[in-house]
Scaffold this motif. Structure first.
Motif, PDB file in Angstrom:
ATOM      1  N   ILE A   6     -13.063  -5.178  -6.347  1.00  0.00           N
ATOM      2  CA  ILE A   6     -11.668  -4.787  -6.167  1.00  0.00           C
ATOM      3  C   ILE A   6     -11.638  -3.359  -5.628  1.00  0.00           C
ATOM      4  CG2 ILE A   6     -11.389  -3.848  -8.512  1.00  0.00           C
ATOM      5  CD1 ILE A   6      -8.629  -5.157  -8.579  1.00  0.00           C
ATOM      6  N   GLU A   7     -10.662  -3.075  -4.803  1.00  0.00           N
ATOM      7  CA  GLU A   7     -10.497  -1.734  -4.252  1.00  0.00           C
ATOM      8  C   GLU A   7      -9.057  -1.288  -4.488  1.00  0.00           C
ATOM      9  OE1 GLU A   7     -10.702   0.483   0.113  1.00  0.00           O
ATOM     10  OE2 GLU A   7     -11.911  -1.329  -0.237  1.00  0.00           O
ATOM     11  N   ILE A   8      -8.906  -0.081  -4.994  1.00  0.00           N
ATOM     12  CA  ILE A   8      -7.577   0.465  -5.286  1.00  0.00           C
ATOM     13  C   ILE A   8      -7.110   1.303  -4.094  1.00  0.00           C
ATOM     14  CG2 ILE A   8      -6.195   1.823  -6.893  1.00  0.00           C
ATOM     15  CD1 ILE A   8      -7.551  -0.644  -8.124  1.00  0.00           C
ATOM     16  N   ARG A   9      -5.916   0.997  -3.604  1.00  0.00           N
ATOM     17  CA  ARG A   9      -5.360   1.753  -2.480  1.00  0.00           C
ATOM     18  C   ARG A   9      -3.918   2.144  -2.785  1.00  0.00           C
ATOM     19  NH1 ARG A   9      -7.147  -1.623   2.959  1.00  0.00           N
ATOM     20  NH2 ARG A   9      -9.420  -1.380   2.737  1.00  0.00           N
ATOM     21  N   PRO A  10      -3.403   3.145  -2.091  1.00  0.00           N
ATOM     22  CA  PRO A  10      -1.992   3.506  -2.253  1.00  0.00           C
ATOM     23  C   PRO A  10      -1.108   2.352  -1.782  1.00  0.00           C
ATOM     24  CG  PRO A  10      -3.203   5.241  -1.126  1.00  0.00           C
ATOM     25  CD  PRO A  10      -4.099   4.049  -1.155  1.00  0.00           C
ATOM     26  N   PRO A  11       0.119   2.279  -2.280  1.00  0.00           N
ATOM     27  CA  PRO A  11       1.036   1.248  -1.783  1.00  0.00           C
ATOM     28  C   PRO A  11       1.445   1.557  -0.351  1.00  0.00           C
ATOM     29  CG  PRO A  11       2.217   2.795  -3.171  1.00  0.00           C
ATOM     30  CD  PRO A  11       0.758   3.172  -3.265  1.00  0.00           C
ATOM     31  N   ARG A  12       2.139   0.628   0.272  1.00  0.00           N
ATOM     32  CA  ARG A  12       2.589   0.871   1.640  1.00  0.00           C
ATOM     33  C   ARG A  12       3.463   2.116   1.725  1.00  0.00           C
ATOM     34  NH1 ARG A  12       5.213  -4.711   3.424  1.00  0.00           N
ATOM     35  NH2 ARG A  12       5.861  -4.604   1.242  1.00  0.00           N
ATOM     36  N   TYR A  63       5.436   5.238  -1.047  1.00  0.00           N
ATOM     37  CA  TYR A  63       5.782   5.758  -2.377  1.00  0.00           C
ATOM     38  C   TYR A  63       7.290   5.974  -2.515  1.00  0.00           C
ATOM     39  CZ  TYR A  63       0.897   6.783  -3.598  1.00  0.00           C
ATOM     40  OH  TYR A  63      -0.443   6.689  -3.915  1.00  0.00           O
ATOM     41  N   GLN A  64       8.059   5.523  -1.538  1.00  0.00           N
ATOM     42  CA  GLN A  64       9.482   5.830  -1.491  1.00  0.00           C
ATOM     43  C   GLN A  64      10.214   5.384  -2.754  1.00  0.00           C
ATOM     44  OE1 GLN A  64      11.418   4.372   2.031  1.00  0.00           O
ATOM     45  NE2 GLN A  64      13.459   5.048   1.416  1.00  0.00           N
ATOM     46  N   VAL A  65       9.950   4.161  -3.218  1.00  0.00           N
ATOM     47  CA  VAL A  65      10.671   3.645  -4.388  1.00  0.00           C
ATOM     48  C   VAL A  65      10.250   4.383  -5.657  1.00  0.00           C
ATOM     49  CG1 VAL A  65      11.125   1.594  -5.798  1.00  0.00           C
ATOM     50  CG2 VAL A  65      10.937   1.384  -3.306  1.00  0.00           C
ATOM     51  N   LEU A  66       8.941   4.628  -5.809  1.00  0.00           N
ATOM     52  CA  LEU A  66       8.461   5.374  -6.973  1.00  0.00           C
ATOM     53  C   LEU A  66       9.025   6.787  -6.973  1.00  0.00           C
ATOM     54  CD1 LEU A  66       6.693   5.814  -9.455  1.00  0.00           C
ATOM     55  CD2 LEU A  66       4.744   6.211  -7.924  1.00  0.00           C
ATOM     56  N   ALA A  77       1.006  -2.348 -10.344  1.00  0.00           N
ATOM     57  CA  ALA A  77       0.415  -2.697  -9.051  1.00  0.00           C
ATOM     58  C   ALA A  77       1.427  -3.455  -8.204  1.00  0.00           C
ATOM     59  CB  ALA A  77      -0.831  -3.549  -9.258  1.00  0.00           C
ATOM     60  N   ALA A  78       1.161  -3.500  -6.913  1.00  0.00           N
ATOM     61  CA  ALA A  78       2.051  -4.200  -5.984  1.00  0.00           C
ATOM     62  C   ALA A  78       2.160  -5.680  -6.323  1.00  0.00           C
ATOM     63  CB  ALA A  78       1.562  -4.022  -4.556  1.00  0.00           C
ATOM     64  N   GLU A 128       6.119  -0.096  -7.321  1.00  0.00           N
ATOM     65  CA  GLU A 128       4.710  -0.223  -6.966  1.00  0.00           C
ATOM     66  C   GLU A 128       4.077   1.162  -6.905  1.00  0.00           C
ATOM     67  OE1 GLU A 128       4.512  -2.270  -3.268  1.00  0.00           O
ATOM     68  OE2 GLU A 128       5.602  -4.035  -3.997  1.00  0.00           O
ATOM     69  N   ALA A 129       3.010   1.334  -7.676  1.00  0.00           N
ATOM     70  CA  ALA A 129       2.314   2.616  -7.681  1.00  0.00           C
ATOM     71  C   ALA A 129       1.003   2.555  -6.913  1.00  0.00           C
ATOM     72  CB  ALA A 129       2.049   3.063  -9.111  1.00  0.00           C
ATOM     73  N   TYR A 130       0.462   1.349  -6.763  1.00  0.00           N
ATOM     74  CA  TYR A 130      -0.800   1.171  -6.049  1.00  0.00           C
ATOM     75  C   TYR A 130      -0.944  -0.301  -5.709  1.00  0.00           C
ATOM     76  CZ  TYR A 130      -2.516  -0.673 -10.507  1.00  0.00           C
ATOM     77  OH  TYR A 130      -2.672  -1.419 -11.656  1.00  0.00           O
ATOM     78  N   LYS A 131      -1.933  -0.612  -4.908  1.00  0.00           N
ATOM     79  CA  LYS A 131      -2.220  -2.008  -4.612  1.00  0.00           C
ATOM     80  C   LYS A 131      -3.718  -2.238  -4.710  1.00  0.00           C
ATOM     81  CE  LYS A 131      -2.375  -1.484   0.451  1.00  0.00           C
ATOM     82  NZ  LYS A 131      -1.793  -1.947   1.737  1.00  0.00           N
ATOM     83  N   THR A 132      -4.099  -3.480  -4.945  1.00  0.00           N
ATOM     84  CA  THR A 132      -5.513  -3.835  -4.995  1.00  0.00           C
ATOM     85  C   THR A 132      -5.834  -4.756  -3.829  1.00  0.00           C
ATOM     86  OG1 THR A 132      -5.111  -5.744  -6.442  1.00  0.00           O
ATOM     87  CG2 THR A 132      -5.559  -3.636  -7.504  1.00  0.00           C
TER      88      THR A 132
END
Length: 278
Positions: A45-51, A53-56, A147-148, A169-173
């Motif tokens: 698994i790889e952790i990446r930023p979401p598309r 951060y606007q909503v967060l 996560a997303a 969404e704070a991050y995506k995998t």
């Protein structure tokens, strides 16, 4: 006069694949190595930023309007801390919140931010979060940082209790393509193949299947799993293994890295040395 106590190495010589994200693998790997295991790290698994951060960011800018904050993973905590720093939001601005976290690692990460955790459910799964908040969130506004892609148990159930829930969404995998060839080569080699593969989330299960060429189904070459015991961190992850037609040989009683390590050790005690890979 007695010498120093002999170090216990119940996992001596046992090859174990740790598939956590690269930045998270060290804790599990260190525990297993300390017990004598031969650890192979291949991220599943790889952790990446979401598309975006606007909503967060928008939620953080109006954080005073929330009553509850729910954090389901260390990844979510780290993303939250990063955005607070970027937006110059101090931890004291979240002091009015009741905070719930899943598991001791998430709690510790949250407290290191200077935030006080009010609720940690007895079982580290979404259903236990819901149960622990029953009767406490009616008419309240809840911010769920996750996560997303995640199960919808928490927002769905809290809304039925009368809460207003905002999911951000704070991050995506993602599937780490860099692991594909390495995993396939190792699993195809009976001399190097791990005797135990660890799974710490449903995503690691799905990605394991994908990386072995399953494309959403169990690997066609079943001998890739010959002699391999599959170890799950808890019932949700185990259910995902079974959905793919894969066996669950080991399941942690406590849904933590420490619990998973204990379960592997206990399994090792029950499985004769010569047949651990059978």
């Amino acid at each position: 006069m007695r010498g120093p106590a002999k170090k216990s190495t119940p996992l001596a010589g046992v090859r174990i694949l740790v598939g956590r994200a690269r930045q998270q693998a060290s804790a599990l790997s260190a525990q297993l190595r300390a017990l004598g295991a031969d650890v192979l790290e291949i991220p599943l698994i790889e952790i990446r930023p979401p598309r975006s951060y606007q909503v967060l960011d928008a939620a953080l800018k109006q954080i005073s309007e929330y009553n509850w904050l729910i954090l389901t993973s260390v990844n979510g905590v780290e993303a939250l801390a990063g955005r607070m720093k970027e937006l110059n939001i101090e931890p004291k601005e979240l002091s009015q919140l009741n905070i719930s976290t899943i598991g001791p690692a998430t709690r510790t990460a949250t407290e290191k931010m200077g935030l006080e955790v009010a609720v940690v459910p007895p079982k580290y799964v979404a259903e236990s979060v819901v149960k622990s908040l029953r009767g406490r969130v009616e008419g309240e506004r809840v911010l769920l940082v996750r996560a997303a892609v995640a199960r919808d148990v928490i927002p769905r159930e809290l809304r039925t209790m009368g809460a207003t829930v905002d999911v951000v969404e704070a991050y995506k995998t993602v599937v780490p393509d860099s692991s594909r060839k390495k995993l396939q080569v190792v699993m195809a080699d009976a001399q190097r193949r791990p005797q135990v593969v660890t799974f710490t989330s449903s995503s690691t299960v799905r990605n394991f299947v994908e990386l072995l060429g399953g494309r959403g189904r169990p690997p066609h070459t079943t001998n890739l799993l010959d002699g391999v015991r599959l170890a799950s961190i808890g019932p949700i992850t185990s259910a995902t293994l079974r959905e793919f037609g894969l066996p669950v040989h080991i399941e942690a009683g406590e849904y933590t890295i420490q619990g998973l390590t204990r379960a592997i050790v206990n399994d090792r005690k029950q499985v004769p040395h010569a047949s651990i890979s059978e």
